[in-house]
Design a protein around this motif. Structure first.
Motif, PDB file in Angstrom:
ATOM      1  N   ARG A 115       2.100 -21.293  -2.411  1.00 44.75           N
ATOM      2  CA  ARG A 115       2.108 -19.834  -2.559  1.00 44.75           C
ATOM      3  C   ARG A 115       0.995 -19.194  -1.736  1.00 44.75           C
ATOM      4  NH1 ARG A 115       3.450 -18.541  -8.893  1.00 44.75           N
ATOM      5  NH2 ARG A 115       5.522 -19.475  -8.903  1.00 44.75           N
ATOM      6  N   ASP A 116      -0.172 -19.836  -1.693  1.00 45.42           N
ATOM      7  CA  ASP A 116      -1.273 -19.308  -0.889  1.00 45.42           C
ATOM      8  C   ASP A 116      -0.906 -19.264   0.587  1.00 45.42           C
ATOM      9  OD1 ASP A 116      -2.850 -18.892  -3.094  1.00 45.42           O
ATOM     10  OD2 ASP A 116      -4.094 -20.693  -2.792  1.00 45.42           O
ATOM     11  N   VAL A 119       1.436 -16.355   1.168  1.00 50.17           N
ATOM     12  CA  VAL A 119       0.722 -15.078   1.157  1.00 50.17           C
ATOM     13  C   VAL A 119      -0.058 -14.893   2.458  1.00 50.17           C
ATOM     14  CG1 VAL A 119      -1.179 -13.826   0.043  1.00 50.17           C
ATOM     15  CG2 VAL A 119       0.611 -14.871  -1.350  1.00 50.17           C
ATOM     16  N   GLN A 122       2.412 -13.896   5.126  1.00 50.55           N
ATOM     17  CA  GLN A 122       2.812 -12.501   4.949  1.00 50.55           C
ATOM     18  C   GLN A 122       1.691 -11.562   5.388  1.00 50.55           C
ATOM     19  OE1 GLN A 122       3.915 -12.167   0.844  1.00 50.55           O
ATOM     20  NE2 GLN A 122       6.005 -12.877   1.203  1.00 50.55           N
TER      21      GLN A 122
END
Length: 183
Positions: A115-116, A119, A122
């Motif tokens: 997830r990091d 992110v 993004q």
């Protein structure tokens, strides 16, 4: 009720005794690779909970649990011979969930790392939804527009206060449209 330090010492001693006895062998083919992880003794020194893990499949864990349950009496007598207490505590073997918890924590950490990275990706490719600088700034006026209007007003500019000039002049009550004083 016994001293907590004494209960802790007894728990450590029981852990060593049981681990050594299992290491020497119990003559039970069902017993797998068992590791004693912890022992908790009640305050009255009458009951000991022995926590263990088994390396292997679920079937090997179940077989080892059955073998330990069958050997509880023999292990209790071994503990009674090697401790200096009036009464020998009863033993209860409890499967420790450390490996499963460790695997779960590893999965959660891996998911957090994924997830990091998403992110971060993004954030690198992100664009502003509106203006790049959403904060209002004062408008900047073109000097050409102001110069055209000020050409005929040169005489009035002489009456204004000049910085460092020391001269004071009266400012008309009405300020002409488009002059610098109105802004």
């Amino acid at each position: 009720m016994a001293d907590p330090a004494r209960a802790r010492k007894m728990a450590d001693r029981i852990k060593v005794i049981v681990a050594k006895r299992i290491e020497r062998g119990l003559r039970d083919p069902r017993l797998g690779f068992v590791t004693i992880t912890d022992v908790k003794v009640t305050g009255d020194l009458q009951h000991a909970s022995v926590f263990y893990t088994v390396y292997g499949s679920a079937e090997e864990r179940a077989d080892s649990a059955t073998a330990l349950k069958a050997a509880t009496g023999m292990l209790r007598s071994e503990v009674g011979k090697n401790i200096t207490a009036r009464l020998t505590p009863s033993l209860e073997f409890i499967a420790d969930a450390i490996p499963e918890n460790a695997a779960l924590i590893d999965d959660l950490l891996r998911e957090a790392r994924e997830r990091d990275t998403q992110v971060e990706e993004q954030a690198r490719t992100a664009k502003y939804a509106g203006d790049e600088d959403p904060y209002v700034k004062p408008r900047e006026h073109d000097d050409d527009d102001d110069d055209d209007e000020d050409e005929g007003d040169d005489e009035e500019d002489d009456d204004e206060v000049q910085p460092g000039g020391g001269q004071h002049a009266e400012v008309p009550a009405e300020v002409p449209a488009g002059s610098d004083l109105q802004k």
